[in-house]
Scaffold this motif. Structure first.
Motif, PDB file in Angstrom:
ATOM      1  N   LEU A 274       0.866  -1.196   0.000  1.00 55.32           N
ATOM      2  CA  LEU A 274       0.000   0.000   0.000  1.00 55.32           C
ATOM      3  C   LEU A 274       0.891   1.231   0.000  1.00 55.32           C
ATOM      4  O   LEU A 274       1.257   1.734   1.047  1.00 55.32           O
ATOM      5  CB  LEU A 274      -0.926  -0.011   1.220  1.00 55.32           C
ATOM      6  CG  LEU A 274      -1.933  -1.165   1.267  1.00 55.32           C
ATOM      7  CD1 LEU A 274      -2.727  -1.140   2.559  1.00 55.32           C
ATOM      8  CD2 LEU A 274      -2.869  -1.138   0.074  1.00 55.32           C
ATOM      9  N   ARG A 275       1.199   1.791  -1.224  1.00 57.83           N
ATOM     10  CA  ARG A 275       0.735   1.272  -2.483  1.00 57.83           C
ATOM     11  C   ARG A 275       1.832   1.289  -3.539  1.00 57.83           C
ATOM     12  O   ARG A 275       1.579   0.994  -4.700  1.00 57.83           O
ATOM     13  CB  ARG A 275      -0.419   2.146  -3.003  1.00 57.83           C
ATOM     14  CG  ARG A 275      -1.674   2.142  -2.094  1.00 57.83           C
ATOM     15  CD  ARG A 275      -2.629   3.286  -2.409  1.00 57.83           C
ATOM     16  NE  ARG A 275      -2.053   4.553  -2.015  1.00 57.83           N
ATOM     17  CZ  ARG A 275      -2.564   5.759  -2.292  1.00 57.83           C
ATOM     18  NH1 ARG A 275      -3.683   5.843  -2.991  1.00 57.83           N
ATOM     19  NH2 ARG A 275      -1.986   6.869  -1.899  1.00 57.83           N
ATOM     20  N   ALA A 276       3.054   1.686  -3.158  1.00 52.26           N
ATOM     21  CA  ALA A 276       4.048   2.015  -4.180  1.00 52.26           C
ATOM     22  C   ALA A 276       4.367   0.873  -5.143  1.00 52.26           C
ATOM     23  O   ALA A 276       4.369   1.063  -6.369  1.00 52.26           O
ATOM     24  CB  ALA A 276       5.326   2.525  -3.529  1.00 52.26           C
TER      25      ALA A 276
ATOM     26  N   THR B   4       7.670   9.300  -7.095  1.00 51.33           N
ATOM     27  CA  THR B   4       8.266   9.478  -5.764  1.00 51.33           C
ATOM     28  C   THR B   4       7.193   9.252  -4.710  1.00 51.33           C
ATOM     29  O   THR B   4       6.103   9.816  -4.795  1.00 51.33           O
ATOM     30  CB  THR B   4       8.939  10.865  -5.605  1.00 51.33           C
ATOM     31  OG1 THR B   4       9.486  10.948  -4.272  1.00 51.33           O
ATOM     32  CG2 THR B   4       8.005  12.032  -5.842  1.00 51.33           C
ATOM     33  N   THR B   5       7.509   8.371  -3.747  1.00 48.65           N
ATOM     34  CA  THR B   5       6.562   8.080  -2.666  1.00 48.65           C
ATOM     35  C   THR B   5       7.313   8.150  -1.337  1.00 48.65           C
ATOM     36  O   THR B   5       8.545   8.196  -1.305  1.00 48.65           O
ATOM     37  CB  THR B   5       5.913   6.689  -2.833  1.00 48.65           C
ATOM     38  OG1 THR B   5       6.895   5.678  -2.590  1.00 48.65           O
ATOM     39  CG2 THR B   5       5.308   6.506  -4.219  1.00 48.65           C
ATOM     40  N   THR B   6       6.550   8.124  -0.247  1.00 51.93           N
ATOM     41  CA  THR B   6       7.169   8.376   1.062  1.00 51.93           C
ATOM     42  C   THR B   6       8.118   7.255   1.478  1.00 51.93           C
ATOM     43  O   THR B   6       9.195   7.501   2.011  1.00 51.93           O
ATOM     44  CB  THR B   6       6.077   8.556   2.137  1.00 51.93           C
ATOM     45  OG1 THR B   6       5.120   9.488   1.642  1.00 51.93           O
ATOM     46  CG2 THR B   6       6.655   9.068   3.435  1.00 51.93           C
ATOM     47  N   ASN B   7       7.721   6.012   1.243  1.00 47.73           N
ATOM     48  CA  ASN B   7       8.536   4.879   1.718  1.00 47.73           C
ATOM     49  C   ASN B   7       9.005   3.954   0.588  1.00 47.73           C
ATOM     50  O   ASN B   7      10.150   3.512   0.585  1.00 47.73           O
ATOM     51  CB  ASN B   7       7.719   4.041   2.718  1.00 47.73           C
ATOM     52  CG  ASN B   7       7.210   4.891   3.868  1.00 47.73           C
ATOM     53  OD1 ASN B   7       7.941   5.203   4.795  1.00 47.73           O
ATOM     54  ND2 ASN B   7       5.936   5.271   3.816  1.00 47.73           N
ATOM     55  N   GLY B   8       8.113   3.658  -0.363  1.00 44.52           N
ATOM     56  CA  GLY B   8       8.410   2.638  -1.375  1.00 44.52           C
ATOM     57  C   GLY B   8       9.589   2.986  -2.265  1.00 44.52           C
ATOM     58  O   GLY B   8      10.470   2.144  -2.509  1.00 44.52           O
TER      59      GLY B   8
HETATM   60  C1  MLT Z   1       4.630   4.943   0.367  1.00 42.63           C
HETATM   61  O1  MLT Z   1       5.544   4.811  -0.480  1.00 42.63           O
HETATM   62  O2  MLT Z   1       4.841   5.394   1.487  1.00 42.63           O
HETATM   63  C2  MLT Z   1       3.191   4.539   0.081  1.00 42.63           C
HETATM   64  O3  MLT Z   1       3.088   3.962  -1.122  1.00 42.63           O
HETATM   65  C3  MLT Z   1       2.203   5.607   0.478  1.00 42.63           C
HETATM   66  C4  MLT Z   1       0.843   5.551  -0.206  1.00 42.63           C
HETATM   67  O4  MLT Z   1       0.114   4.567  -0.070  1.00 42.63           O
HETATM   68  O5  MLT Z   1       0.466   6.469  -0.912  1.00 42.63           O
END
Ligand code: MLT
Length: 245
Positions: free
Chosen positions: A28-30, A98-102
């Motif tokens: 969820l969800r990268a 660009t995503t926060t964690n993935g």
């Molecule tokens: C992430 O990379 O942190 C997630 O994919 C956040 C999200 O679900 O949008």
């Protein structure tokens, strides 16, 4: 072959991944979105760590995608919902994401020999690719801001279950956390959408209006596509590459 499952990206040092196969998971969800983009015919997905890097890399025709706080970034074409990555929006185009964690987790793995983006949708295909590469495997759960996430653990367990049931299962040395996650996956395999809905990130996303993403992301083993890093970009693993089964 050794199989290690890392519960969260902050628990690993890039040099621990050198020369190995790394399967990066951010259900969820990268990593689900990366698969959706390539499945919809995007020419490649370039994961970048910051919004500034994304803007810098962007050229005419590219799609800028990603999130901060799960919401689309101001000025970007798309957010981080896999449902947005359709042929109409991405076919034939490079996606800069660009995503926060993935995307951070993918960057951690740049010294690895093989890097694939894994999700519940392509868990079996990723397990098969990892076996074919014949190197020690690290399954890297991205987590959320330094905390373990159930959905990533379920996907790690799904991959470990596939590895264990393969012809090579008895020869694999699997870490205790990986075995625990395989048991967790077996427990939830019949109701993955419900498990995702009950998770912290699932509740957060549903509250923001992304409930449909949870159902989409829970469709285990519905894709044979394996996004692999080639240089700085994710591309589909070539179909001619031999698979062990
Ligand atoms: C992430 O990379 O942190 C997630 O994919 C956040 C999200 O679900 O949008």
């Amino acid at each position: 072959m050794r199989i290690d499952v890392i519960p969260v990206l902050t628990s690993v040092h890039p040099q621990d991944l050198t020369g190995k196969t790394v399967l990066v998971i951010d259900v969820l969800r990268a990593t689900t979105t990366m698969l959706a983009a390539l499945g919809s015919g995007s020419s490649c997905v370039v994961p970048v760590e910051t919004v500034e890097e994304a803007w810098k890399l962007h050229t005419l025709g590219d799609v800028l995608g990603g999130e901060r706080g799960c919401e689309r970034i101001a000025g970007f074409d798309l957010g981080n919902s896999p449902l947005e990555y359709t042929p109409a929006t991405v076919e034939g185009r490079r996606v800069i994401l660009t995503t926060t964690n993935g995307t951070l987790a993918l960057h951690k793995a740049l010294q690895a020999r093989h890097v694939a983006a894994a999700s519940l949708l392509n868990g079996a295909a990723c397990a098969e690719a990892a076996l074919a590469w014949q190197r020690d495997v690290v399954i890297l759960c991205a987590g959320t801001r330094g905390a373990f996430c159930l959905e990533d653990g379920l996907c790690a367990g799904q991959i470990v279950s596939h590895l264990l049931s393969s012809g090579s299962g008895s020869t694999l040395s699997i870490c205790d956390f990986g075995r625990a996650m395989a048991a967790c996956y077996t427990r939830h395999a019949g109701q993955l959408a419900e498990a995702l809905e009950d998770s912290d990130n699932g509740r957060r996303l549903a509250g923001l209006g992304f409930r449909a993403d949870l159902e989409y992301s829970a469709r285990a083993d519905t894709s044979r596509l394996v996004p692999v890093l080639s240089g700085a970009a994710l591309v589909p693993l070539a179909e001619h590459q031999p698979m062990p089964f």
